[in-house]
Design an enzyme around this catalytic site. Structure first.
Site: not given
Lengths: 535, 449
Positions: B209-212, B215
């Protein structure tokens, strides 16, 4: 910010790059064990040649080919390692030359001698090798070679291609693997049995934290340990055991979710089964520590010495558990929580390792060996893989022939899925008996005797079945007919398949990684319903 | 053993299978020297891919009585190929795989003709593939398999009773490997499941996932993918990342290390960086040898009927002991690729333009920017501009007329499909049936034809 020193791998040495794709499977240690191994091949028809080709490509240390035959025109039709120029020359010499071209780092030798003669006249020849690959041998030679190699503690793999069938069979007294690398194996999180440091860490985190971002970045390990504690308080310190209780537990986990996009809670629900898992060691581990070889003495191998230490560990500081494996799978979490958890698991694994190391040293002293003779990395690897240890033992060929497991035989003969495999197993032995009597394999020649050969082969198969305690059973008619049709042909594609399997087993035996096959693998090139038979 | 008085023949071993009657054989097996000679002279096999599987396939087929082989591969030889692609040597690095492979096999096996094609599979005319009796696949990507599958199944025609027309069945034999695992399968379009029928067999690719990545990285792979997928574009605006350029790879590695240090994450190595970015699949000679041998054996059996064939999917795992399993997967009757085609009922008045619009909304298709072909003719092509302009006038004509006023027939459409939330270009056939078609008019057409 301190930059890491340049790693050796940046320098891309040609050798390293060539083996890159396989180093990712068995690593430097595995590669080294291959590069220091010496293999003897008996008979370099396509079966043996193809097996060796795969090993040579992989960087095996040395190969010695034993074959007394000359290249015939027919060999040009099934063996890639010989060409038109080779006709009339020593087959061993030609195959050796081709293989040497494939990898000049391999030491390639050949001996122009009939393997059957060598087995009879010079058994000590085989002691110098790590492993012998014996292809296309008949029963009699197989039994003799098996005795020789067992005596000399040399690993042995038999391979045979026969028309559309064939087999592969390992014969080794005992093979142990620490790095068995199973495909799917449960992680070692101890959610059903958290230790004090883990519990203390979990206590520092509040599940009911208000901030949404923080709430959804609490890792599931923490969630499950907390919920398990909550559950235990209201259930007499027990963990969920019935189906109802397990569902209740999952519902309890879910109830703490604030919104549906909280992946950590979804992961916690999916991983809840790890809380229900029984504590302690598996049956496999139990069997290994209870094995008679775990009663160690001065001649015990490193593996069993470490198993002895493991047994002590489990009954003492392990509290019924093996040393902690130490790694945790990825999971939705803040980086900080995740790294803290990683450190906690790492620390306990390290502490367990130090205990084990001490026990190993003490045992070494007890059996009169040098306490530093088993290296730290070896013990560390043993600890990490304690739940995955494998012990493989193989019956001697003559024992299998003399006293096969009648129960297993009956089961196979009655099972639709196994019937062809057992049929071919019997026929592969029957054709050797036929050859011993008639100086040819059934159907091998276009001599107009096909019907006779078929009849004789069936008779031999029946008597074999009788000997094996399977009176009343028959090998399928069609299979016997096909066997005569095959006429001992060594087809390239079958040889390549069998040779491929053989080379793969050799690699597993030498690297001591992954798990070698058990029993006899019977190849069925008709419908590909091949089977392994342990008799 | 007594063998010396038999006249020597190269096909000494194969003859036992091809010249002798058998029991467990396919119907249509006519053993004899004619069969062996016909295979030699007339059968053409295409090997797609000249890598780990392709090299083995070429050798196996050349030593199984086949004389006419073609091999297609768009890649050049790299050093990391040499642990298993045994037709290549260190001095061949940089040369086209197809060409070196063909040359080496022809050198060693006299009499075999191998035509190499150093090109992409998409660059060949569809009719090129029709030239072969069997297509043997030694590919390493789902996309490439889908493509060939689409082409081979595209040749398939159906009778009125929805049975496949035998002569239009283009068999494929497909192999795949990864470490100690692999598979071999036989695809007879219209009879056994095609690649598309069993697309669910392939697990979706792991995507973080992009947020992983952005961030909350937790492991080395996250740091690497951050550098590769996020930081690269930020810094190199516009310049695309090329994993084969060492400087690019080093840049990603350095950035990954920086990020890993920032978050206190261990484990970033150059080797791991390459593995993650290039999605390197570990590979060894033995598994490739096993799977290719199975594929070549099936090819021989399909062509000669000398034995029963694999039905229809072989799974192989050699890491944990030895595990093989044969599964008889069923076909999907309504498969978009190998099926007779989705049935579409239309009014005779519907224009081509309206038809193309309908395809966008059709729940099984969701096909946008469709191009339409009927038999040999292009009815409308979205590209190239020259062709589009030429055919634009067809848009306002009734499809019924454009199809020669037949009551029903098969047409082919291609375009971009939004199925499974992913945009993919597809080619599929449709069975068009016209409602209210005037029977008299049909007969006129039939007589006039």
């Amino acid at each position: 910010m301190k930059r890491l020193e340049q790693e050796p791998t940046m320098v891309e040495e040609p050798k390293k790059t060539k083996y890159d794709r396989q180093l990712r499977i068995w690593g430097e240690l595995g590669q080294t064990s291959l590069e220091t191994a010496s293999i003897c091949l008996l008979n370099c028809g396509p079966t043996g040649s193809e097996a060796l080709k795969n090993l040579v490509l992989g960087g095996i240390g040395s190969i010695t080919i034993v074959d007394g035959s000359k290249v015939q025109i027919g060999d040009l039709g099934n063996n890639f390692m010989v060409d038109a120029k080779s006709v009339g020359q020593s087959k061993a010499k030609c195959v050796c030359g081709f293989l040497q071209e494939l990898n000049d780092a391999v030491k390639a030798n050949f001996i122009e001698e009939n393997p059957d003669t060598l087995i009879l006249k010079d058994p000590s020849f085989f002691s110098q090798f790590t492993l012998v690959v014996a292809t296309q041998l008949v029963e009699d030679s197989m039994v003799k070679l098996d005795r020789i190699c067992r005596e000399a503690n040399v690993m042995l793999v038999f391979a045979r291609s026969y028309g559309l069938t064939g087999f592969v069979r390992i014969s080794v007294k005992e093979h142990t693997a620490i790095e068995s690398k199973p495909d799917h194996f449960l992680d070692d999180l101890r959610l059903n049995n958290p230790w004090p440091e883990l519990k203390r860490f979990v206590e520092t985190i509040d599940l009911n934290v208000a901030e949404p971002a923080a709430h959804k970045h609490i890792p599931y390990i923490v969630i499950l340990v907390k919920v398990a504690e909550e559950w235990a308080q209201t259930h007499n310190s027990n963990l969920p055991s019935t189906r109802e209780e397990k569902n209740e537990f999952k519902a309890l986990v879910k109830s703490k979710m604030l919104s549906p996009d909280e992946d950590n809670y979804r992961e916690a629900t999916e991983a809840a089964f790890k809380v229900f898992a029984p504590r302690g060691i598996s049956q496999d581990t139990q069997d290994i520590i209870n094995d008679s070889c775990a009663e160690v003495g001065p001649n015990s191998s490193d593996f069993w010495l470490m198993v002895a230490a493991l047994k002590e560990f489990i009954s003492n500081e392990g509290g019924g558990e093996v040393p902690l494996e130490g790694s945790i799978p990825d999971m939705t979490s803040s980086t900080e929580h995740y790294i803290n958890l990683q450190n906690i698991y790492y620390s306990k694994a390290e502490a367990d390792f130090l205990s084990m190391e001490q026990r190993v040293k003490d045992i070494l002293v007890k059996v009169g060996q040098d306490p530093s003779s088993i290296s730290k990395p070896t013990i560390k690897s043993f600890c990490k893989n304690a739940r995955k240890l494998k012990v493989c033992r193989y019956r001697m060929i003559e024992d299998e022939f003399r006293t096969p497991s009648v129960a297993a035989l009956h089961k196979c003969l009655a099972d639709e899925e196994y019937r062809s495999a057992i049929g071919f197993y019997i026929l592969l032995r029957a054709v050797d008996r036929f050859a011993a009597t008639y100086q040819k394999f059934p159907g091998q020649l276009d001599d107009g005797l096909m019907d006779h050969d078929v009849a004789q082969l069936k008779t031999i198969a029946l008597s074999l079945l009788r000997e094996m305690g399977c009176d009343g059973y028959m090998v399928e008619e069609e299979l016997s007919n096909e066997m005569c049709r095959f006429g001992a042909a060594e087809l390239h594609v079958v040889a390549a398949f069998i040779g491929g399997i053989t080379s793969q087993e050799v690699i597993k035996l030498i690297t001591k990684q992954f798990v070698p096959m058990s029993g006899t693998y019977i190849f069925n090139g008709i419908d590909h319903k091949s089977q392994s038979l342990t008799l | 053993m007594a063998d010396l008085d038999v006249p020597q023949s190269k096909s000494r071993d194969l003859d036992k299978l091809l010249l002798r009657h058998g029991n467990l054989v396919d119907p249509g097996f006519f053993p004899g020297p004619q069969l062996r000679d016909d295979i030699r002279e007339f059968v053409k096999i295409l090997v797609v891919g000249a890598g780990g599987l392709g090299c083995e396939l070429l050798k196996d087929l050349a030593l199984s009585g086949f004389r006419n082989l073609d091999v297609i591969d768009m890649d050049r030889i790299e050093v990391t190929n040499l642990n298993r692609q045994f037709l290549f040597r260190l001095e061949d690095v940089g040369k086209p795989k197809a060409e070196v492979a063909a040359k080496r096999v022809m050198e060693r096996v006299s009499g075999v003709e191998i035509v190499p094609h150093f090109s992409r599979i998409e660059d060949k005319e569809v009719e090129f593939y029709n030239d072969f009796n069997i297509i043997a696949l030694g590919l390493d990507s789902i996309e490439a398999r889908k493509y060939i599958n689409g082409i081979a199944c595209g040749f398939l025609e159906y009778n009125d009773d929805d049975t496949p027309v035998r002569d239009t069945i283009k068999p494929m034999v497909d192999g795949g490997t990864e470490g100690f695992k692999g598979h071999a399968r036989v695809i007879m379009p219209g009879v056994t499941p095609c690649f598309e029928c069993t697309i669910w067999l392939f697990p979706p690719q792991v995507k973080f996932p992009l947020c992983t990545l952005a961030e909350t990285p937790r492991n080395a792979a996250h740091c690497i993918e951050y550098a590769h997928l996020i930081k690269w574009d930020e810094v190199h605006k516009g310049k695309s990342f090329d994993p084969d350029v060492p400087e690019h790879m080093k840049w990603v590695y350095d950035e990954a290390i920086r990020r890993a240090e920032l978050f206190g994450i261990p484990g970033v190595t150059y080797s791991l960086t390459q593995g993650v970015v290039k999605n390197i699949i570990p590979a060894i000679a033995s598994t490739n040898a096993i799977i290719s041998a199975a594929c070549a054996l099936e090819t021989l059996k399909i062509v000669s009927a000398c034995s029963k064939t694999l039905t229809n999917y072989l799974t192989y795992n050699g890491g944990e002991g030895l595990y093989t399993k044969v599964t008889d997967f069923p076909r999907l009757d309504d498969c978009l690729v190998c099926g007779p085609g989705i049935l579409i009922e239309l009014d005779t008045s519907i224009t081509l333009s309206k038809f193309i619009e309908m395809l966008e909304d059709h729940p099984k298709l969701l096909l946008s920017k469709a191009s339409v072909t009927y038999g040999e003719s292009n009815l409308y092509m979205q590209a190239p501009p020259v062709l589009e302009e030429m055919l634009r006038e067809n848009l306002s004509k009734p499809l019924y007329d454009l199809m020669g006023r037949v009551q029903k027939d098969t047409i082919h459409v291609s375009g971009t499909s939004l199925k499974d939330k992913e945009r993919q270009s597809i080619q599929t056939k449709l069975r068009v049936v016209f409602k209210g078609a005037d029977v008299v008019t049909d007969m006129d057409t039939a007589i006039g034809a």
